[in-house]
Motif scaffolding. Structure first.
Motif, PDB file in Angstrom:
ATOM      1  N   VAL A 263      41.653 -43.148  -5.307  1.00 12.25           N
ATOM      2  CA  VAL A 263      42.941 -43.399  -4.679  1.00 12.25           C
ATOM      3  C   VAL A 263      43.908 -44.068  -5.655  1.00 12.25           C
ATOM      4  CG1 VAL A 263      44.097 -44.726  -2.875  1.00 12.25           C
ATOM      5  CG2 VAL A 263      41.960 -43.550  -2.362  1.00 12.25           C
ATOM      6  N   LEU A 264      43.393 -45.052  -6.379  1.00  9.37           N
ATOM      7  CA  LEU A 264      44.280 -45.865  -7.203  1.00  9.37           C
ATOM      8  C   LEU A 264      44.430 -45.339  -8.627  1.00  9.37           C
ATOM      9  CD1 LEU A 264      43.150 -49.401  -6.027  1.00  9.37           C
ATOM     10  CD2 LEU A 264      45.103 -48.069  -5.260  1.00  9.37           C
ATOM     11  N   HIS A 265      43.378 -44.698  -9.147  1.00 10.78           N
ATOM     12  CA  HIS A 265      43.436 -44.186 -10.523  1.00 10.78           C
ATOM     13  C   HIS A 265      42.847 -42.788 -10.540  1.00 10.78           C
ATOM     14  CE1 HIS A 265      44.349 -48.312 -11.310  1.00 10.78           C
ATOM     15  NE2 HIS A 265      43.186 -48.705 -10.865  1.00 10.78           N
ATOM     16  N   PRO A 266      43.537 -41.846  -9.931  1.00  9.74           N
ATOM     17  CA  PRO A 266      42.916 -40.548  -9.663  1.00  9.74           C
ATOM     18  C   PRO A 266      42.514 -39.772 -10.896  1.00  9.74           C
ATOM     19  CG  PRO A 266      45.242 -40.552  -9.065  1.00  9.74           C
ATOM     20  CD  PRO A 266      44.890 -41.945  -9.375  1.00  9.74           C
ATOM     21  N   ALA A 268      40.998 -40.762 -13.477  1.00 14.12           N
ATOM     22  CA  ALA A 268      39.835 -41.264 -14.205  1.00 14.12           C
ATOM     23  C   ALA A 268      38.665 -40.303 -14.098  1.00 14.12           C
ATOM     24  CB  ALA A 268      39.451 -42.635 -13.670  1.00 14.12           C
ATOM     25  N   LYS A 269      38.497 -39.734 -12.903  1.00 14.08           N
ATOM     26  CA  LYS A 269      37.374 -38.805 -12.719  1.00 14.08           C
ATOM     27  C   LYS A 269      37.890 -37.602 -11.943  1.00 14.08           C
ATOM     28  CE  LYS A 269      33.674 -42.269 -12.667  1.00 14.08           C
ATOM     29  NZ  LYS A 269      34.424 -43.499 -12.902  1.00 14.08           N
ATOM     30  N   ILE A 270      37.807 -36.451 -12.545  1.00 13.44           N
ATOM     31  CA  ILE A 270      38.300 -35.226 -11.905  1.00 13.44           C
ATOM     32  C   ILE A 270      37.104 -34.399 -11.468  1.00 13.44           C
ATOM     33  CG2 ILE A 270      39.759 -33.180 -12.189  1.00 13.44           C
ATOM     34  CD1 ILE A 270      41.256 -35.743 -12.624  1.00 13.44           C
ATOM     35  N   VAL A 271      37.154 -33.935 -10.214  1.00 17.56           N
ATOM     36  CA  VAL A 271      36.054 -33.120  -9.706  1.00 17.56           C
ATOM     37  C   VAL A 271      36.081 -31.754 -10.404  1.00 17.56           C
ATOM     38  CG1 VAL A 271      35.124 -32.008  -7.643  1.00 17.56           C
ATOM     39  CG2 VAL A 271      36.102 -34.308  -7.508  1.00 17.56           C
ATOM     40  N   ASP A 272      34.903 -31.240 -10.649  1.00 17.51           N
ATOM     41  CA  ASP A 272      34.757 -29.980 -11.353  1.00 17.51           C
ATOM     42  C   ASP A 272      35.560 -28.859 -10.696  1.00 17.51           C
ATOM     43  OD1 ASP A 272      31.911 -27.930 -12.343  1.00 17.51           O
ATOM     44  OD2 ASP A 272      33.819 -28.366 -13.328  1.00 17.51           O
ATOM     45  N   ALA A 273      36.247 -28.125 -11.539  1.00 16.65           N
ATOM     46  CA  ALA A 273      37.013 -26.952 -11.112  1.00 16.65           C
ATOM     47  C   ALA A 273      38.321 -27.315 -10.418  1.00 16.65           C
ATOM     48  CB  ALA A 273      36.187 -26.023 -10.218  1.00 16.65           C
ATOM     49  N   TYR A 274      38.731 -28.555 -10.502  1.00 17.65           N
ATOM     50  CA  TYR A 274      40.033 -28.919  -9.958  1.00 17.65           C
ATOM     51  C   TYR A 274      40.927 -29.469 -11.058  1.00 17.65           C
ATOM     52  CZ  TYR A 274      38.397 -28.235  -5.209  1.00 17.65           C
ATOM     53  OH  TYR A 274      37.916 -27.678  -4.067  1.00 17.65           O
ATOM     54  N   PRO A 276      43.886 -32.155 -12.600  1.00 14.51           N
ATOM     55  CA  PRO A 276      44.273 -33.569 -12.457  1.00 14.51           C
ATOM     56  C   PRO A 276      45.715 -33.698 -11.959  1.00 14.51           C
ATOM     57  CG  PRO A 276      44.315 -32.952 -14.768  1.00 14.51           C
ATOM     58  CD  PRO A 276      43.816 -31.751 -14.021  1.00 14.51           C
ATOM     59  N   ILE A 277      45.922 -33.381 -10.707  1.00 10.89           N
ATOM     60  CA  ILE A 277      47.297 -33.396 -10.201  1.00 10.89           C
ATOM     61  C   ILE A 277      47.542 -34.491  -9.176  1.00 10.89           C
ATOM     62  CG2 ILE A 277      47.775 -30.960 -10.587  1.00 10.89           C
ATOM     63  CD1 ILE A 277      46.981 -30.539  -7.620  1.00 10.89           C
ATOM     64  N   MET A 278      46.500 -35.240  -8.831  1.00 13.22           N
ATOM     65  CA  MET A 278      46.697 -36.231  -7.765  1.00 13.22           C
ATOM     66  C   MET A 278      47.509 -37.408  -8.287  1.00 13.22           C
ATOM     67  SD  MET A 278      43.863 -38.194  -5.505  1.00 13.22           S
ATOM     68  CE  MET A 278      44.232 -39.734  -4.711  1.00 13.22           C
TER      69      MET A 278
ATOM     70  N   GLY C 136      48.758 -39.342 -20.911  1.00 12.74           N
ATOM     71  CA  GLY C 136      47.305 -39.202 -20.886  1.00 12.74           C
ATOM     72  C   GLY C 136      46.723 -40.300 -20.021  1.00 12.74           C
ATOM     73  N   PRO C 137      45.413 -40.513 -20.104  1.00 16.75           N
ATOM     74  CA  PRO C 137      44.781 -41.515 -19.244  1.00 16.75           C
ATOM     75  C   PRO C 137      45.384 -42.901 -19.477  1.00 16.75           C
ATOM     76  CG  PRO C 137      43.140 -40.271 -20.490  1.00 16.75           C
ATOM     77  CD  PRO C 137      44.478 -39.882 -21.034  1.00 16.75           C
ATOM     78  N   ARG C 138      45.530 -43.655 -18.389  1.00 13.12           N
ATOM     79  CA  ARG C 138      46.182 -44.964 -18.523  1.00 13.12           C
ATOM     80  C   ARG C 138      45.345 -45.913 -19.348  1.00 13.12           C
ATOM     81  NH1 ARG C 138      43.931 -48.735 -14.043  1.00 13.12           N
ATOM     82  NH2 ARG C 138      41.927 -47.715 -13.957  1.00 13.12           N
TER      83      ARG C 138
END
Lengths: 366, 548, 212
Positions: A263-266, A268-274, A276-278, C136-138
C-alpha cells in the motif's frame, strides 16, 4: 512486586527471585570475606610485612568455572522464559496498537477503537500487533511483565494472557519526546462475558474489515484490483496468507507486512507478470487505515479467520461474518488523511497527547 | 649517565624543590605544556567542572521527581535535563576521568618513561576535548538537547526540536580526544617501558589502561560515524534512518551500541586498575593472581565488543540474535567476577590499613559486585523484557558507574593526591566524606531497583502516585550524595596550601612513581630506572632500583 | 645532510625507539580509520542486502569511466609515494621532494575529478535531501546517501593527505630527511596508502554494482 496478572508474570518473578537470592548470596559472601579479612588482618604495627601470596591456579579455575556454570544455567532458564514471551499461541485473539506522539490507539477486529485504554478478556491469549506513526514507542504493561517496542515502518508483535480482571498500568517505555511520561493508559481486563458485552456495546463504524472495505472503495483500490482478476492489478481475493511470486522470481507469503508495504511502497515488490503501475498511498492512509485494509484483505481470504491464526499462516476457519457489508458507520472519515482522534462510541479517555508530525516531515531546529 | 644504587632516602627533598608544578610559571607554560603531568592537571580541572555541571542537572532531575506530578519544570525542560545529565556525565566526565587524569599522569611514571610517546598529541587531545565541550555547551546554552544521551532515531534525526546537530558535533569532536589518548597509551606501553619492565612486571593499572585504550581506538570511531549520520540526516534529510524512505531506525541502534556498550568498559576498566593498585598497597601484599587479573582486562575489552545487542532485546531484533547476545553477555561477567575474587584474596593474611583509599576499595568491591550481578538480571532475556527502560536499568548502571567507577576515581584521587600535589589531606574529613558518599549513594540508587521492578519507566517526568515513596528516598539520598561530593572539594583545595607536606611515599607503596619526589620533577626520573622486581613487591622492605 | 641529534625528541632514548613509536602510532591510527569507515560500510551493506535492485539502479548512474580513471590515478599516486619513501630512505633529497609533489599532483587530479562528478550529481538532482529526484525505486536515495557519505569522507581524508604530503615535501626539499631519519615520510606514506586502499574498496562497492 507488581501485580501478577498474566500467565508469564509468575515465571518472570520466579527467575527474578532466584537472581535476587543469588545476588544476595554472592554479595553477602564477598562482603563477609572482605569484612573478616579487614578486621582479622588489620595492620597492627606500621612496619609489619606480611608473607607474600602465590596465587592458586586451582582457585582461579574454581571461581571461573562455578560462575560460568551458574551463568549457563541462568541463560537457559531465561531463554526458556523468553521463548514463552515471544511465542504467540496459535489461538490468540488479535488486537492492534498504533503508537503516536503521545497516545496509544487500539483497534479490535470487531471494530471497537480505544485511545489509551485496551479492553481484553481474561483467560484468553491476546496478540497485539504494534506499529508507530512517528518515533519509536514501547508498549509496556508491568503487571503482565511484557514489553515490545513499536517501530515506525514495520509491525512488531507481542502477546499476553491476562489471568485476573482488573485495571493495569500501560506505559510507553521508549523515550519519544515531550509527553513521553504522559503516554500512559490502562489495560482493562474483564471477565469473558463482560468483555463480549463491552465489545458489542460499540456499534458504530463496523468491524475493522468493514472499515477496510470502505477504504478500499474510497481510495479507488477496487478499480484496479478487480475481484475476478481482470483488472490491471492482481485480484486480492484469497491472497492473504498464500504464497506470492514476484517478478524477481522470489516467492514470499502475503502477510501483514507485505500488504502494508504494497500500500505504502508499491514498487518495492511487483507480482510476477504485472506492471509497476500502482501509485503509493503514503500520506493518504494512516497506519490504522492500513490495518483496516489488511483486515479486509484477510476477510476475503477464505481460509483465514481474524483472531484465530497468526498472520502468514493458513489455517482452516470461517470467514469473518459481516466482512463484505459496506460499513454502516457514521462515516467519520476513517483514515483518509491525518489520523482523527478517537473512535466513536467506545469508552475513550481524553487524550493527554499533543501534536504529531506526519511521517517524514522535519520540524524546525537543526 | 652515573651508576649507583638509588635508595628511597635520596629522594627525600625539602618542599619547594624543582618539580613539574613550579618548573615554569604563567598561563602559557601550562596551556602550551607538553608535560604529561601538567596535561593531566588540565584534564582534572576540566572534568571536575563537568562533573559538577552534570551533577547540577541530576539535582534538578531528582527535585522534580520528589512529586508524582510534573510540577517543577515543563516536560520539555525535564527531557533536556536528563539528556544533558547523561551526555555531560558520560562524555565529559566518566570517559576521560581516570585515563585522562591518572592514566596521563601515571602511565609514563609507572613504566619508567619520561613522557608518553606523543606528548604534543596528548596536549592536542585536551584541546580537542575542550573544543567538543564548547560545542556541546553551546547546544546546552542555546536551549538544550532532548533526545536522551542515546540519540535514538527517528526522534533525534527527524522529530526533535532541540539542538541535536550541535550536540552531535560536540560529541563527535570529543570522541577524537578519546581516540588520541588511547592511541598514545597503546604506543607508550608497547615502546617506552624502561629496561627490565616486561609486560608481566607492569602494574595492573597499566594493563587496565591498555585494555581501555584498545576499546577507545576500536569503538569510538563507530560512535563518531553514527553521530555524523544523525547530524547529516537532520541537516540534509537524507533518510538513512527514515522508514518512509526505506531507512531503518534500528541501524542507528546497532551502530550506536556497538560503541556505547564497550564505552561502559572504558568507564570501569580504569577504575578496576586503580583498585588493583590500592588493594595491594593497603594490604601490603602482591596481587593474588596477577596474570588472571591482567588477562581479565583484555578479555573484558574483547568480549565487550560482542554484546551490544543486549540493549535491544525488545527493539524488534530477531529472537535468535537476542539469545546470542544474551549468552555472550553472561560470558562477559566472568572476567569481572575473577577480578573481584582476586582482590578479595589479595587481602587474605595481608596487613590491612583503613586509610581513605582503602575505604574506597571496600566501597567499590561491594557496590560493583551488586551492580555487576544486577547485570545478570539484564542479560537474562526473559527478565530484561520486563525491566528494560525502567528504573531498574538506571539503578544498575549507576551502581557500576557511580558505585564503581566514581569510587575508583575518588580512591585514585585520595591515593595519588600526595604524589601529584606534594600534600596530604586531613584523614578524618576524608574518611567522613567517604562514609557520607557511601550512604548517600545507596539511599539514592537502591530504591530505584525496587521502583524499576514495580514498573516505573525511565525518562519519566511525572509518574503514578504509588511510586512516590521510592522517589522521595532516592532524592533524599541524592542530596546526601551531593553533599558528600562537595566535602572533598573543600579539604583537597585546602590541603594545597595548608596540608602537611607529603614525602615521596607516604603510603609505603610499591611502584616506580613512588620512587620520585612528591611532586615529581618534570622529567620524572633523572636516570632511567632498570627494573628487576615484579609489581607489588611488598614482601621486601624496599625494592632495589639500579641506576643506569 | 641533517643532524640526527636535533630530531631526537627528549622523551625517547634513541632514534630507533622514536621511529618504532611513530610507525606503531600511525598503524594504530589507521586501525581507528578502518573502524570509522567500517561503520559506513556496515550501513551500506545492510541496505544493499535489503534493496539490491535499488542499489543497482542507482549505481548505474555513477560515471564508471571517471571512477576508473580516479582509481588508476590513486594507484599511481601510491606508487609515487612508495618511491618517495624509498628516496628518503636512500637520502636522495630532490627525488624525494619531486616524488612527493607528484603524489600531491595526482591527489589533486583525483579531487578534481571527484568535484566534477559531484557537480554532475548536483545537476541531475541526485543529491539526497529535499531536491532529490530519481526515476526508479525510492530506496535509491539510500544508495546516494551512502555514496556521498563514503566518498565525501574519503575525499576529506584525501584533502588532509594532500596537505600533509605537501608539508612533508617542503621539509624534504629543505633536506630534513636522511637514511637515519625518514619516519615522517614513512608514516605519511602509510596514511596515503590507507586512503588509497579505502578507494579500492569504494570503487567496486559503489560503481560496479550489477555491471557485467
Amino acid at each position: 512486586m507488581p501485580d501478577q496478572a498474566s500467565t508469564i508474570s509468575s515465571e518472570v518473578d520466579l527467575l527474578y527471585a532466584f537472581l535476587v537470592g543469588m545476588t544476595l548470596f554472592f554479595v553477602g559472601l564477598i562482603f563477609l570475606m572482605v569484612a573478616i579479612f579487614a578486621i582479622r588482618y588489620r595492620r597492627r604495627s606500621s612496619d609489619e610485612i606480611p608473607r607474600p601470596n602465590f596465587g592458586s591456579l586451582r582457585l582461579e579455575i574454581v571461581w571461573s568455572v562455578i560462575p560460568l556454570l551458574i551463568s549457563v544455567g541462568i541463560f537457559i532458564w531465561s531463554a526458556s522464559v523468553f521463548f514463552d514471551i515471544q511465542r504467540v499461541p496459535a489461538n490468540a485473539m488479535q488486537v492492534y496498537g498504533v503508537g503516536k506522539q503521545w497516545m496509544w490507539k487500539f483497534q479490535h477486529p470487531e471494530g471497537n477503537r480505544e485511545i489509551n485504554e485496551l479492553h481484553v478478556p481474561a483467560g484468553r491469549p491476546v496478540k497485539i500487533t504494534l506499529t508507530s506513526e512517528d518515533v519509536i514507542h514501547s508498549f509496556f504493561v508491568p503487571a503482565f511483565r511484557i514489553k515490545q517496542d513499536a517501530l515506525p515502518g514495520r509491525y512488531t508483535t507481542t502477546w499476553f494472557q491476562a489471568t485476573k480482571p482488573g485495571t493495569y498500568h500501560l506505559f510507553c517505555a521508549e523515550y519519544c519526546g515531550t509527553q513521553h511520561s504522559g503516554m500512559r493508559g490502562s489495560v482493562v481486563v474483564m471477565e469473558p462475558a463482560q468483555y463480549e458485552a463491552w465489545l458489542s456495546g460499540d456499534a458504530s463504524g463496523g468491524s475493522m474489515a468493514a472499515r477496510g472495505e470502505k477504504l478500499f472503495n474510497q481510495l479507488g483500490c477496487v478499480t484496479c484490483h478487480l475481484p475476478d482478476g481482470s483488472g490491471r492489478c492482481p485480484s486480492l481475493v484469497n491472497v492473504y496468507g498464500k504464497s506470492v511470486k514476484l517478478i524477481t522470481g522470489e516467492e514470499l507469503v502475503a502477510n501483514d507486512e507485505y500488504i502494508r508495504e504494497s500500500v505504502l511502497h508499491p514498487n518495492a515488490k511487483i507480482v510476477d507478470a504485472y506492471q509497476p503501475i500502482m501509485p503509493t498511498y503514503q500520506g493518504q492512509v494512516s497506519e490504522e487505515g492500513v490495518l483496516q485494509l489488511i483486515a479486509y484483505i484477510k476477510s476475503i481470504s477464505s481460509q483465514v479467520t481474524e483472531g484465530t491464526a497468526a498472520p502468514g499462516t493458513t489455517t482452516p476457519g470461517t470467514a469473518l461474518p459481516g466482512a463484505t457489508t459496506p460499513g454502516a458507520g457514521t462515516g467519520t472519515g476513517t483514515g483518509t488523511g491525518p489520523t482523527p482522534p478517537g473512535g466513536a462510541g467506545s469508552t475513550n479517555q481524553s487524550t493527554p497527547g499533543g501534536a504529531s508530525a506526519p511521517n517524514g516531515i522535519n520540524r524546525s531546529g537543526q | 649517565m652515573s651508576t649507583g644504587t638509588l635508595r628511597t632516602e635520596d629522594h627525600l627533598v625539602e618542599p619547594g624543590h624543582l618539580n613539574y608544578i613550579n618548573n615554569g610559571y604563567g598561563l602559557k607554560s601550562w596551556l602550551l605544556t607538553i608535560d604529561h603531568k601538567r596535561i593531566a592537571l588540565l584534564y582534572l580541572i576540566s572534568i571536575t567542572t563537568f562533573f559538577f555541571l552534570g551533577g547540577f542537572f541530576a539535582l534538578l532531575i531528582r527535585l522534580e521527581l520528589l512529586t508524582p506530578a510534573g510540577d517543577l519544570m515543563e516536560a520539555d525542560m525535564y527531557n533536556r535535563m536528563f539528556t544533558m545529565h547523561g551526555m555531560v556525565m558520560i562524555f565529559f566526565f566518566l570517559i576521560p576521568s581516570i585515563p585522562a587524569v591518572f592514566g596521563n599522569f601515571l602511565i609514563p611514571m609507572m613504566i619508567g618513561a619520561r613522557d608518553l610517546a606523543f606528548p604534543r598529541i596528548n596536549l592536542l587531545s585536551w584541546y580537542i576535548f575542550i573544543a567538543g565541550a564548547l560545542f556541546t555547551m553551546a547546544a546546552v546554552v542555546l536551549g538544550g538537547v532532548d533526545t536522551g544521551w542515546t540519540f535514538y532515531t527517528p526522534f533525534s534525526s527527524t522529530y526533535s526540536n532541540s539542538n541535536v546537530a550541535l550536540a552531535a558535533v560536540g560529541v563527535f569532536i570529543t570522541g577524537f580526544s578519546s581516540i588520541l589518548t588511547g592511541l598514545n597509551f597503546i604506543v607508550t606501553i608497547h615502546k617506552m617501558r624502561a629496561p627490565g619492565m616486561t609486560w608481566f612486571r607492569m602494574p595492573l593499572f597499566v594493563w587496565a589502561h591498555y585494555a581501555t585504550s584498545l576499546i577507545m581506538v576500536l569503538g569510538t570511531p563507530v560512535l563518531a560515524i553514527s553521530i555524523v549520520l544523525v547530524a547529516l540526516e537532520r541537516l540534509f534529510r537524507i533518510g538513512i534512518f527514515d522508514p518512509a524512505l526505506g531507512g531503518d531506525p534500528l541501524l542507528f541502534q546497532h551502530l550506536f551500541w556497538y560503541y556505547s556498550h564497550p564505552a561502559v568498559y572504558i568507564m570501569i576498566l580504569p577504575a578496576m586498575g586503580v583498585i588493583s593498585e590500592l588493594v595491594t598497597c593497603f594490604s601490603r601484599k602482591r596481587i593474588f593472581g596477577y596474570t588472571f587479573v591482567a588477562f581479565s582486562s583484555l578479555a573484558i575489552a574483547v568480549y565487550g565488543f560482542l554484546v551490544w545487542g543486549h540493549h535491544m532485546f525488545v527493539s524488534g531484533q530477531s529472537v535468535y540474535a537476542s539469545l546470542l547476545f544474551s549468552a555472550l553477555s553472561f560470558l562477559v561477567a566472568i572476567p569481572s567476577a575473577i577480578k573481584v575474587f582476586n582482590w578479595t584474596a589479595t587481602m587474605y593474611k595481608g596487613s590491612i590499613s583503613y586509610d581513605t583509599p582503602m575505604l574506597y576499595v571496600f566501597g567499590f568491591i561491594g557496590l560493583f559486585t551488586i551492580g555487576g550481578l544486577t547485570g545478570l538480571f539484564l542479560a537474562s532475556t526473559g527478565l530484561d523484557v520486563h525491566v528494560h527502560d525502567t528504573y531498574f536499568i538506571v539503578a544498575h548502571f549507576h551502581y557500576i558507574m557511580v558505585g564503581g567507577a566514581i569510587m575508583g576515581y575518588l580512591g585514585a584521587i585520595h591515593f595519588w593526591w600526595p604524589k601529584i600535589t606534594g600534600r596530604l589531606y586531613p584523614e578524618g574529613w576524608s574518611k567522613f566524606a567517604t562514609l557520607v558518599i557511601f550512604v548517600g549513594f545507596n539511599l539514592t540508587f537502591f530504591p530505584q531497583f525496587l521502583v524499576g521492578y514495580l514498573g516505573m519507566p525511565r525518562r519519566y517526568h511525572a509518574y503514578p502516585d504509588e511510586f512516590q515513596v521510592y522517589n522521595v528516598m532516592s532524592t533524599a539520598g541524592a542530596s546526601i550524595l551531593g553533599f558528600g561530593y562537595l566535602i572533598p572539594m573543600i579539604y583537597l583545595v585546602w590541603s594545597l596550601k595548608y596540608g602537611a607536606v607529603a614525602g615521596p611515599n607516604p603510603w609505603g607503596a610499591a611502584g616506580l612513581e613512588w620512587k620520585t619526589p612528591s611532586p615529581p620533577p618534570t622529567e620524572n626520573f633523572p636516570v632511567t630506572p632498570i627494573v628487576t622486581e615484579e609489581a607489588y613487591s611488598y614482601s621486601k622492605q624496599e625494592a632495589e632500583v639500579v641506576g643506569q | 645532510m641533517s643532524d640526527s641529534e636535533h630530531v631526537l625528541q627528549h622523551h625517547f632514548d634513541d632514534l630507533k625507539q622514536q621511529h618504532e613509536a611513530s610507525t606503531l602510532g600511525m598503524w594504530a591510527f589507521l586501525i581507528t580509520e578502518v573502524l570509522f569507515f567500517g561503520g559506513l560500510f556496515a550501513g551500506y551493506a545492510q541496505y544493499r542486502i535489503r534493496y539490491p535492485g535499488a542499489y543497482a539502479a542507482a549505481s548505474h548512474h555513477l560515471d564508471i569511466t571517471l571512477g576508473a580513471i580516479n582509481t588508476a590515478v590513486l594507484i599511481a599516486s601510491s606508487l609515487t609515494m612508495a618511491l618517495a619513501v624509498r628516496g628518503a630512505q636512500t637520502g636522495r633529497r630532490k627525488a624525494t621532494a619531486g616524488l612527493l609533489m607528484s603524489t600531491v599532483a595526482l591527489g589533486l587530479v583525483f579531487l578534481g575529478i571527484k568535484a566534477v562528478e559531484y557537480s554532475h550529481k548536483f545537476h541531475e538532482h541526485l543529491v539526497p535531501g529535499p531536491s532529490f529526484s530519481f526515476d526508479g525505486p525510492r530506496e535509491s536515495q539510500l544508495f546516494f546517501s551512502f555514496y556521498f557519505a563514503m566518498t565525501g569522507m574519503h575525499a576529506l581524508h584525501m584533502i588532509i593527505g594532500v596537505v600533509l604530503v605537501t608539508i612533508i615535501a617542503w621539509f624534504a626539499w629543505r633536506g630534513r630527511y636522511s637514511p637515519e631519519y625518514f619516519s615522517p615520510v614513512e608514516v605519511t606514506g602509510l596514511y596515503w596508502h590507507f586512503v588509497d586502499i579505502v578507494w579500492i574498496f569504494l570503487f567496486p562497492m559503489l560503481y560496479l554494482i550489477g555491471r557485467h
